[in-house]
Scaffold this active site. Structure first.
Site, PDB file in Angstrom:
ATOM      1  N   GLU A 180      -0.749   2.770   1.914  1.00  0.00           N
ATOM      2  CA  GLU A 180      -0.343   4.154   2.116  1.00  0.00           C
ATOM      3  C   GLU A 180      -0.579   4.880   0.793  1.00  0.00           C
ATOM      4  O   GLU A 180      -0.118   4.425  -0.252  1.00  0.00           O
ATOM      5  CB  GLU A 180       1.141   4.225   2.497  1.00  0.00           C
ATOM      6  CG  GLU A 180       1.569   5.657   2.737  1.00  0.00           C
ATOM      7  CD  GLU A 180       3.039   5.803   3.125  1.00  0.00           C
ATOM      8  OE1 GLU A 180       3.737   4.791   3.285  1.00  0.00           O
ATOM      9  OE2 GLU A 180       3.469   6.965   3.245  1.00  0.00           O
ATOM     10  N   ARG A 209       5.107 -12.028   0.497  1.00  0.00           N
ATOM     11  CA  ARG A 209       4.778 -11.083  -0.568  1.00  0.00           C
ATOM     12  C   ARG A 209       4.626 -11.798  -1.895  1.00  0.00           C
ATOM     13  O   ARG A 209       5.210 -12.858  -2.101  1.00  0.00           O
ATOM     14  CB  ARG A 209       5.919 -10.058  -0.751  1.00  0.00           C
ATOM     15  CG  ARG A 209       6.096  -9.104   0.376  1.00  0.00           C
ATOM     16  CD  ARG A 209       7.362  -8.279   0.145  1.00  0.00           C
ATOM     17  NE  ARG A 209       7.202  -7.333  -0.953  1.00  0.00           N
ATOM     18  CZ  ARG A 209       6.745  -6.097  -0.799  1.00  0.00           C
ATOM     19  NH1 ARG A 209       6.393  -5.666   0.383  1.00  0.00           N
ATOM     20  NH2 ARG A 209       6.638  -5.281  -1.817  1.00  0.00           N
ATOM     21  N   LYS A 243       6.515   0.753  -4.822  1.00  0.00           N
ATOM     22  CA  LYS A 243       5.912   2.011  -5.263  1.00  0.00           C
ATOM     23  C   LYS A 243       6.974   3.060  -5.554  1.00  0.00           C
ATOM     24  O   LYS A 243       6.841   3.841  -6.483  1.00  0.00           O
ATOM     25  CB  LYS A 243       4.962   2.529  -4.178  1.00  0.00           C
ATOM     26  CG  LYS A 243       3.550   1.994  -4.332  1.00  0.00           C
ATOM     27  CD  LYS A 243       2.639   2.617  -3.302  1.00  0.00           C
ATOM     28  CE  LYS A 243       2.684   1.845  -2.019  1.00  0.00           C
ATOM     29  NZ  LYS A 243       1.892   2.391  -0.941  1.00  0.00           N
TER      30      LYS A 243
END
Ligand code: ATP
Ligand code: MG
Length: 586
Positions: free
Chosen positions: A45, A288, A298
């Site tokens: 994103e 992850r 982020k």
């Protein structure tokens, strides 16, 4: 955009063929003929710059495509206007290329807004989607909990005609933000809460960076993501474990919309000049990458920037890819980390020292050697004539002759490292001390004969002699002394700014929120220190981003932004040893 080439598969220092459960699935699917070409994607994103965690997702999706001679798309998942920015899109493209990969096709989820819309109309016509008037808060209340089933919305049984009409008017911009939602009609008592009539579209009158004000409604992630995968013919959709519970919904949308059998839904994309080859994708989850002493979110990285804890997204203290890049970390070093960490479904935290070791390993092989003095103390060699100057030949790499040699100027006055001298040496100190001897790297053995101090008792200069019998090439050159120190010629040295970086957080798990402390309380105030240093001339006349080992000090890089040959700026990437490791026995 390179449409013909398979994803690049760069060589890592140890080019072992990775064997993990995802690659095994891919191998089996190719062997069984389920797929002829593997097609993956990396779908960030654009609401921030990429971080070290993303390197794992990139190396995996692009790496697998490369290894199996398939394709990997870069898709900007831009369904959240307002938080997203074209600056991040460019940054993401840049970072992916820097890591050594290239995409088959560059896409945006917003390329498919018309497909998503038409597909939603189809779901309504098929009786599996409805327009709900509940507010967000009411919807939460109706959703139930892990232990209690949800309740049906009073709007759930609207007729297909009413739903079509309302949804078209949502699209036409007739209703206020948040006043209506399009929902999938699945199962309000499903054990998996994601299946309790999830939202498909919400009303948001926000300008989108690609589509402007064309759309007052935006699709939800769970709906847009799987259909984007299907549109692009993605065979293996690799994502992190938090999406495991969303997989039933992913499959539900893919099956109910059934793009491959409904070209009328996506012909607009082809008409707009984009290739479409809809297929049924398979989502596969992996764990992850979490690193100690790092933040991989982020949102939090953005907070460090906006609150001024760092100088920007590319600050070398940041574990964004651009921060690591500016710090001097290498793409090969990062790829090596990802290879070492491997792929599994086990969540774990990787020690930051492993990352540093991977980067050291790469730089040891690839960085030429130079000399620099970070904390200078003058040493005058009194038995050399005033104005004495010579040029010495040094190998650029101790283990690799292909690096060649360079000339290093030597003169009567040299800078040495202040900590390489001790007036009252501790036991086992093998460097310079009063009346002691040490080897000046590449020159010969010097003896310290006089220590000069200022009025406050600080050592300001050393005077000594160079044993002429121990010069390079002479029989005495082999005479043993315990220590060797580096130096630079004082008259020839180039003044430089050196930025010494350390870990960004003082504790291994800044995010743990133990002791009621916020992660921000753990920011390391000493993560950046600036010193004025001296460089041998050959280290100054270099391009930005050139990397060196400054002997005995660590690996350094000429700063990407601020370095000039006339005013050099170097960043320390990593020390030569792990200075954070616990001392033996501690
Ligand atoms: P953040 O929480 O930092 O915003 P994100 O997951 O929301 O991260 P996206 O831009 O949505 O960021 O991520 C793009 C891809 O990168 C996703 O497929 C995601 O699973 C993957 N990814 C993100 N963080 C990690 C990580 N720490 N390790 C491995 N993959 C990751
Ligand atoms: Mg995300």
């Amino acid at each position: 955009m390179s449409t013909e080439n398979p994803a690049a598969a760069p060589a890592t220092p140890t080019a072992a063929v990775p064997q993990d459960f995802i690659r095994q699935i891919v191998r089996d699917d190719l062997a069984s003929g389920k797929h002829h070409v593997v097609h993956t994607r990396f779908p960030p994103e654009p609401n921030g710059y990429l971080h070290i965690g993303h390197a794992k997702a990139i190396c995996l999706s692009f790496g697998i495509a490369g290894e199996f001679k398939g394709w990997c798309n870069l898709r900007l998942d831009d369904t959240n206007p307002g938080k997203e920015d074209p600056e991040f899109v460019e940054g993401i493209k840049d970072d992916v290329r820097w890591l050594g990969f290239d995409w088959h096709s560059l896409r945006h989820a917003s390329d498919y807004f018309e497909v998503f819309y038409r597909s939603a109309l189809k779901l309504i016509e098929d009786g599996v989607a409805y327009v709900d008037d509940l507010t967000a808060e009411e919807m939460r209340e109706y959703r139930g909990t892990l232990t209690a089933p949800g309740r049906h919305s009073p709007y759930r049984e609207r007729s297909v005609e009413d739903n079509l009409d309302l949804f078209r008017r949502m699209r036409a911009g007739e209703f206020a933000d948040g006043s209506k939602t399009l929902r999938a009609k699945i199962d309000m008592s499903a054990g998996n809460i994601n299946l309790r009539d999830p939202a498909i579209y919400r009303i948001r009158k926000v300008t989108h960076q690609n589509t402007g004000d064309a759309w007052p409604i935006y699709p939800m992630y769970d709906y847009a993501h799987c259909l984007s995968d299907a549109m692009e013919g993605i065979t293996h959709s690799l994502c992190t474990l938090e999406f495991e519970d969303h997989r039933p919904l992913y499959d539900w949308f893919v099956d109910k919309v059934d793009l491959p059998n409904h070209p009328e839904l996506w012909q607009s994309v082809v008409a707009a000049g984009l290739e479409a080859k809809p297929a049924k994708p398979r989502q596969i989850e992996f764990s992850r990458l979490n690193l100690s002493y790092c933040i991989t979110s982020k949102r939090k990285l953005a907070q460090l920037v906006s609150e001024g804890h760092v100088d920007g997204w590319d600050d070398p203290r940041m574990n964004t890819l651009r921060g690591l890049r500016r710090r001097g970390f290498t793409p090969a070093g990062l790829r090596l980390l990802i290879e070492r960490v491997g792929v599994s479904k086990q969540n774990s935290v990787i020690d930051y020292a492993i990352l540093e070791n991977c980067v050291r390993e790469d730089l040891d092989a690839t960085a030429a050697r130079r000399m620099a003095v970070l904390d200078p103390l003058k040493l005058v060699l009194t038995n050399l004539p005033e104005g004495h100057e010579e040029s010495l030949t040094f190998a650029n790499h101790p283990k690799d002759e292909s690096f060649g040699t360079r000339q290093v100027p030597f003169a009567r006055e040299v800078w040495i490292e202040r900590e390489d001298f001790a007036e009252l040496p501790p036991k086992g100190f093998h460097r310079l001390k009063p009346d002691g001897e040490v080897r000046l790297r590449g020159v010969g053995i010097v003896k310290c004969e006089q220590v000069i101090k200022d009025d406050d008792g600080n050592v300001t200069e050393l005077r000594g002699t160079l044993d002429p019998e121990t010069r390079h090439g002479l029989p005495g050159a082999d005479r043993k002394v315990k220590g060797t120190i580096h130096w630079v010629s004082a008259v020839h040295a180039v003044a430089t700014e050196v930025r010494l970086y350390d870990r960004q957080f003082t504790v291994a798990a800044p995010d743990s929120e133990e002791d009621g402390k916020s992660w921000l309380d753990h920011v390391n105030p000493d993560a950046k220190r600036v010193v004025q240093a001296w460089l041998e001339p050959a280290a100054a006349r270099v391009e930005p981003e050139q990397r060196f080992q400054f002997e005995r000090l660590g690996y350094f890089v000429a700063d990407r932004v601020d370095h000039r040959a006339a005013a050099p700026v170097f960043n320390r990437t990593v020390t030569l040893r792990d200075v954070w490791a616990k001392p033996a026995g501690a």
